[in-house]
Write a protein that holds these residues in place. Sequence first.
Motif, PDB file in Angstrom:
ATOM      1  N   PRO A   1       0.813  -1.214   0.000  1.00  0.00           N
ATOM      2  CA  PRO A   1       0.000   0.000   0.000  1.00  0.00           C
ATOM      3  C   PRO A   1       0.851   1.272   0.000  1.00  0.00           C
ATOM      4  O   PRO A   1       1.976   1.265   0.480  1.00  0.00           O
ATOM      5  N   ALA A   2       0.291   2.337  -0.577  1.00  0.00           N
ATOM      6  CA  ALA A   2       0.911   3.662  -0.564  1.00  0.00           C
ATOM      7  C   ALA A   2      -0.123   4.642  -0.032  1.00  0.00           C
ATOM      8  O   ALA A   2      -1.302   4.308   0.126  1.00  0.00           O
ATOM      9  N   PHE A   3       0.301   5.874   0.231  1.00  0.00           N
ATOM     10  CA  PHE A   3      -0.571   6.828   0.915  1.00  0.00           C
ATOM     11  C   PHE A   3      -0.504   8.199   0.247  1.00  0.00           C
ATOM     12  O   PHE A   3       0.545   8.616  -0.246  1.00  0.00           O
ATOM     13  N   PHE A   4      -1.642   8.883   0.241  1.00  0.00           N
ATOM     14  CA  PHE A   4      -1.658  10.281  -0.204  1.00  0.00           C
ATOM     15  C   PHE A   4      -2.678  11.044   0.629  1.00  0.00           C
ATOM     16  O   PHE A   4      -3.567  10.458   1.253  1.00  0.00           O
ATOM     17  N   THR A   5      -2.527  12.360   0.644  1.00  0.00           N
ATOM     18  CA  THR A   5      -3.334  13.196   1.524  1.00  0.00           C
ATOM     19  C   THR A   5      -4.806  13.166   1.156  1.00  0.00           C
ATOM     20  O   THR A   5      -5.187  12.802   0.039  1.00  0.00           O
ATOM     21  N   ALA A   6      -5.631  13.576   2.119  1.00  0.00           N
ATOM     22  CA  ALA A   6      -7.081  13.557   1.911  1.00  0.00           C
ATOM     23  C   ALA A   6      -7.493  14.414   0.728  1.00  0.00           C
ATOM     24  O   ALA A   6      -8.446  14.094   0.015  1.00  0.00           O
ATOM     25  N   GLN A   7      -6.786  15.515   0.487  1.00  0.00           N
ATOM     26  CA  GLN A   7      -7.123  16.391  -0.628  1.00  0.00           C
ATOM     27  C   GLN A   7      -6.196  16.200  -1.824  1.00  0.00           C
ATOM     28  O   GLN A   7      -6.258  16.960  -2.785  1.00  0.00           O
ATOM     29  N   GLY A   8      -5.354  15.168  -1.768  1.00  0.00           N
ATOM     30  CA  GLY A   8      -4.365  14.969  -2.828  1.00  0.00           C
ATOM     31  C   GLY A   8      -4.845  14.060  -3.944  1.00  0.00           C
ATOM     32  O   GLY A   8      -6.010  13.671  -4.029  1.00  0.00           O
ATOM     33  N   ARG A   9      -3.894  13.704  -4.824  1.00  0.00           N
ATOM     34  CA  ARG A   9      -4.167  12.859  -5.977  1.00  0.00           C
ATOM     35  C   ARG A   9      -3.432  11.531  -5.841  1.00  0.00           C
ATOM     36  O   ARG A   9      -2.342  11.472  -5.261  1.00  0.00           O
ATOM     37  N   PRO A  10      -4.006  10.434  -6.381  1.00  0.00           N
ATOM     38  CA  PRO A  10      -3.330   9.132  -6.285  1.00  0.00           C
ATOM     39  C   PRO A  10      -1.932   9.139  -6.889  1.00  0.00           C
ATOM     40  O   PRO A  10      -1.058   8.400  -6.421  1.00  0.00           O
ATOM     41  N   GLU A  11      -1.714   9.956  -7.916  1.00  0.00           N
ATOM     42  CA  GLU A  11      -0.395  10.006  -8.547  1.00  0.00           C
ATOM     43  C   GLU A  11       0.697  10.478  -7.577  1.00  0.00           C
ATOM     44  O   GLU A  11       1.884  10.229  -7.797  1.00  0.00           O
ATOM     45  N   ALA A  12       0.288  11.169  -6.521  1.00  0.00           N
ATOM     46  CA  ALA A  12       1.261  11.682  -5.551  1.00  0.00           C
ATOM     47  C   ALA A  12       1.476  10.724  -4.375  1.00  0.00           C
ATOM     48  O   ALA A  12       2.156  11.085  -3.407  1.00  0.00           O
ATOM     49  N   ALA A  13       0.908   9.520  -4.445  1.00  0.00           N
ATOM     50  CA  ALA A  13       1.004   8.590  -3.321  1.00  0.00           C
ATOM     51  C   ALA A  13       2.451   8.187  -3.047  1.00  0.00           C
ATOM     52  O   ALA A  13       3.251   8.024  -3.968  1.00  0.00           O
ATOM     53  N   ARG A  14       2.775   8.007  -1.773  1.00  0.00           N
ATOM     54  CA  ARG A  14       4.109   7.591  -1.343  1.00  0.00           C
ATOM     55  C   ARG A  14       3.984   6.310  -0.538  1.00  0.00           C
ATOM     56  O   ARG A  14       3.102   6.164   0.324  1.00  0.00           O
ATOM     57  N   ALA A  15       4.882   5.349  -0.793  1.00  0.00           N
ATOM     58  CA  ALA A  15       4.851   4.082  -0.069  1.00  0.00           C
ATOM     59  C   ALA A  15       5.542   4.189   1.284  1.00  0.00           C
ATOM     60  O   ALA A  15       5.282   3.377   2.169  1.00  0.00           O
ATOM     61  N   HIS A  16       6.416   5.177   1.453  1.00  0.00           N
ATOM     62  CA  HIS A  16       7.168   5.289   2.700  1.00  0.00           C
ATOM     63  C   HIS A  16       7.193   6.749   3.148  1.00  0.00           C
ATOM     64  O   HIS A  16       7.230   7.671   2.337  1.00  0.00           O
ATOM     65  N   GLY A  17       7.185   6.918   4.469  1.00  0.00           N
ATOM     66  CA  GLY A  17       7.415   8.241   5.037  1.00  0.00           C
ATOM     67  C   GLY A  17       6.232   9.188   5.016  1.00  0.00           C
ATOM     68  O   GLY A  17       6.395  10.358   5.374  1.00  0.00           O
ATOM     69  N   HIS A  18       5.034   8.734   4.613  1.00  0.00           N
ATOM     70  CA  HIS A  18       3.892   9.654   4.604  1.00  0.00           C
ATOM     71  C   HIS A  18       3.445   9.922   6.041  1.00  0.00           C
ATOM     72  O   HIS A  18       3.311   9.010   6.850  1.00  0.00           O
ATOM     73  N   LYS A  19       3.193  11.193   6.333  1.00  0.00           N
ATOM     74  CA  LYS A  19       2.836  11.602   7.688  1.00  0.00           C
ATOM     75  C   LYS A  19       1.391  12.093   7.739  1.00  0.00           C
ATOM     76  O   LYS A  19       0.910  12.750   6.810  1.00  0.00           O
ATOM     77  N   VAL A  20       0.708  11.752   8.861  1.00  0.00           N
ATOM     78  CA  VAL A  20      -0.659  12.211   9.083  1.00  0.00           C
ATOM     79  C   VAL A  20      -0.835  12.409  10.581  1.00  0.00           C
ATOM     80  O   VAL A  20      -0.272  11.673  11.394  1.00  0.00           O
ATOM     81  N   ALA A  21      -1.613  13.414  10.947  1.00  0.00           N
ATOM     82  CA  ALA A  21      -1.841  13.692  12.359  1.00  0.00           C
ATOM     83  C   ALA A  21      -2.874  12.738  12.931  1.00  0.00           C
ATOM     84  O   ALA A  21      -3.787  12.281  12.226  1.00  0.00           O
ATOM     85  N   ALA A  22      -2.748  12.399  14.204  1.00  0.00           N
ATOM     86  CA  ALA A  22      -3.756  11.601  14.886  1.00  0.00           C
ATOM     87  C   ALA A  22      -5.104  12.314  14.781  1.00  0.00           C
ATOM     88  O   ALA A  22      -5.188  13.531  14.976  1.00  0.00           O
ATOM     89  N   GLY A  23      -6.151  11.568  14.448  1.00  0.00           N
ATOM     90  CA  GLY A  23      -7.462  12.173  14.243  1.00  0.00           C
ATOM     91  C   GLY A  23      -7.685  12.692  12.842  1.00  0.00           C
ATOM     92  O   GLY A  23      -8.792  13.116  12.503  1.00  0.00           O
ATOM     93  N   GLY A  24      -6.636  12.660  11.994  1.00  0.00           N
ATOM     94  CA  GLY A  24      -6.763  13.127  10.619  1.00  0.00           C
ATOM     95  C   GLY A  24      -7.169  12.019   9.666  1.00  0.00           C
ATOM     96  O   GLY A  24      -7.533  10.908  10.077  1.00  0.00           O
ATOM     97  N   LYS A  25      -7.113  12.341   8.383  1.00  0.00           N
ATOM     98  CA  LYS A  25      -7.497  11.381   7.351  1.00  0.00           C
ATOM     99  C   LYS A  25      -6.378  11.202   6.339  1.00  0.00           C
ATOM    100  O   LYS A  25      -5.598  12.117   6.087  1.00  0.00           O
ATOM    101  N   VAL A  26      -6.334   9.997   5.755  1.00  0.00           N
ATOM    102  CA  VAL A  26      -5.345   9.679   4.738  1.00  0.00           C
ATOM    103  C   VAL A  26      -5.971   8.696   3.762  1.00  0.00           C
ATOM    104  O   VAL A  26      -6.829   7.889   4.131  1.00  0.00           O
ATOM    105  N   ASN A  27      -5.572   8.745   2.502  1.00  0.00           N
ATOM    106  CA  ASN A  27      -6.039   7.787   1.503  1.00  0.00           C
ATOM    107  C   ASN A  27      -5.021   6.670   1.341  1.00  0.00           C
ATOM    108  O   ASN A  27      -3.805   6.922   1.286  1.00  0.00           O
ATOM    109  N   VAL A  28      -5.514   5.438   1.252  1.00  0.00           N
ATOM    110  CA  VAL A  28      -4.669   4.258   1.040  1.00  0.00           C
ATOM    111  C   VAL A  28      -4.836   3.817  -0.411  1.00  0.00           C
ATOM    112  O   VAL A  28      -5.958   3.650  -0.900  1.00  0.00           O
ATOM    113  N   LEU A  29      -3.705   3.612  -1.114  1.00  0.00           N
ATOM    114  CA  LEU A  29      -3.712   3.251  -2.538  1.00  0.00           C
ATOM    115  C   LEU A  29      -3.104   1.864  -2.733  1.00  0.00           C
ATOM    116  O   LEU A  29      -2.119   1.502  -2.098  1.00  0.00           O
ATOM    117  N   TRP A  30      -3.716   1.091  -3.659  1.00  0.00           N
ATOM    118  CA  TRP A  30      -3.255  -0.272  -3.985  1.00  0.00           C
ATOM    119  C   TRP A  30      -3.352  -0.459  -5.489  1.00  0.00           C
ATOM    120  O   TRP A  30      -4.335  -0.054  -6.107  1.00  0.00           O
TER     121      TRP A  30
END
Length: 410
Positions: free
Chosen positions: A240-269
Motif C-alpha cells: 500500500p501507498a498513501f496520499f493526503t485527503a485532498q491529494g491525488r493518487p499520482e502523488a502517493a508515497r509508499a514510505h514516510g507519509h505523515k498524518v496527524a492523529a485524528g486526521g485522514k489519509v487515503n490508502v492506494l493499492w
Amino acid sequence: MHWTRTAVVVVAGTGAVWAGGVPSAVADGSGDGSHEVHLLVNGAFGNRPGELIDIEVQGVRDRGAVTVTSPVFRHRVPLAPHGPGGRAHHARPAVATTVKPGTYPLTVHAGGRVVAEDRVEVRAPRPAEFRAGAPDDVLRPGERLGLSFDDLRPGATGDVFTAASPAFRSKVRLTHDPAGPHWNNPRMFTALVALPPDVKDGTYKVTLTGSDGRPVKERPLVVRAARPGDSDYVGRVRGPAFFTAQGRPEAARAHGHKVAAGGKVNVLWRDSSPDPGEEERLTATSPAFERPVPLRRDVSKAGDGDAPRYYGPARVRSGLAAGRYPVTVISHHGRVKRTGHLVVTGAASASSASTRSSSVPSVPSASPVSSASGGPDRTMLIAAGGAGLAAATAAAATAAVLRRRGRRDG
C-alpha cells in the motif's frame, strides 16, 4: 416540389455508425429549396423478423400526420412528434415475423406526399440461442458471468426464464432491458451473476428453464482457479501507498507519509492482474485506523492502459501516540500480503480536522460488468443498460482484458 439528396445516418443495432451509406430522397416542404427533411434509421441493416427499427424524421413542417410505410411492416406506422416545436417525429416498429430475407423500400409520408425514402434489409431468422459466458472460456472463482437467451423466432412466447447451476449460489432470473444495447430485440433476455469465490474447479452445467419449470437449454461452464505459474496467481501488486485527503493518487508515497492523529489519509493499492471479485472485498487494515478501509476501484483508470488501482479514505484514531504504524492489504485469496508503514504525528487541531474532512475526495464505488458474449467481466451486455452500466462495464471489461493478457504473458 423541389427534391434534393442527403446522406442518411444509419446506426446499426450493434452500435456501429454508418454515415452516407444509403442516400435518402428529401422533399423541400417550403417551395423555396431552403428546407430539408432528414431521415435517420437505426437498425436498417441486417434485421431479423421481429426486431425493432428505430425511425426518426427531422424537419417536417406540415402539421398533419407523419407516417412510414414499408413491406416489412404489417401496417402504415404513425410517427409521434417530439422535441422543440414537434418538428421531429419518431417510432420503433417491428419487422413482421412473416417477412422473407431481402431488401425492402421504406417511405416517409407527410401532408399527403412523400418526404423521404430509405431501404431496410431483412435477414433470415435463426434458432433460439442460450449463452453462458463466451464459448470455450475458462472462468475464475469470483468472476462475473454473463447469461443471455436470444429467443427471437416465429411463435416464441413467454418472458420468464431462469438459469440454475451447481456453480451458482442461487437461481438467476433473465430479463429484457428495453433501454439496453439489445433494445431492438424484444426477445433478448440477459443476466449477470458472480461465481462464488470458493467454487471448486470443474465443469458445471447451466440449465435454462421457462415459466413452466421445464428445461429450455443447457450450456457447460468451466471453472478453474489460478495455479502457481499463472500470471494472475499472485498478480503484480504495488502498495500500500498513501496520499493526503485532498491529494491525488499520482502523488502517493509508499514510505514516510505523515498524518496527524485524528486526521485522514487515503490508502492506494495497484494490481495489474486483480483477483475476480476483489472490488467487493479488498480492504486495508491498521491499528492506527478507526476501522478497516474498503478499497474501491478507481473507474477513471478504466481506459488508459495503466494497472487497475484501488483506494479509500481512512480516519486515524484520535489520541493516538506518535509513531510508525503498519498498514496491511491482503489479496488473491490470502496468497498476497503486503504491509506499508504510516507515520502518525501529534493530534490534528479542530480547524485542521474540519478542513481535512471537507476536502476528502469521493471514492468511486466498485463497478459491475460487462458483455453477454464474454465472461463475467466480458458480458455482452447486455444491457448494461443505461448510463451507470457504461462506466461499470468499461472498468470490469478492462480488468478482464488485463487479466487474460497477463495469463498469456505468464
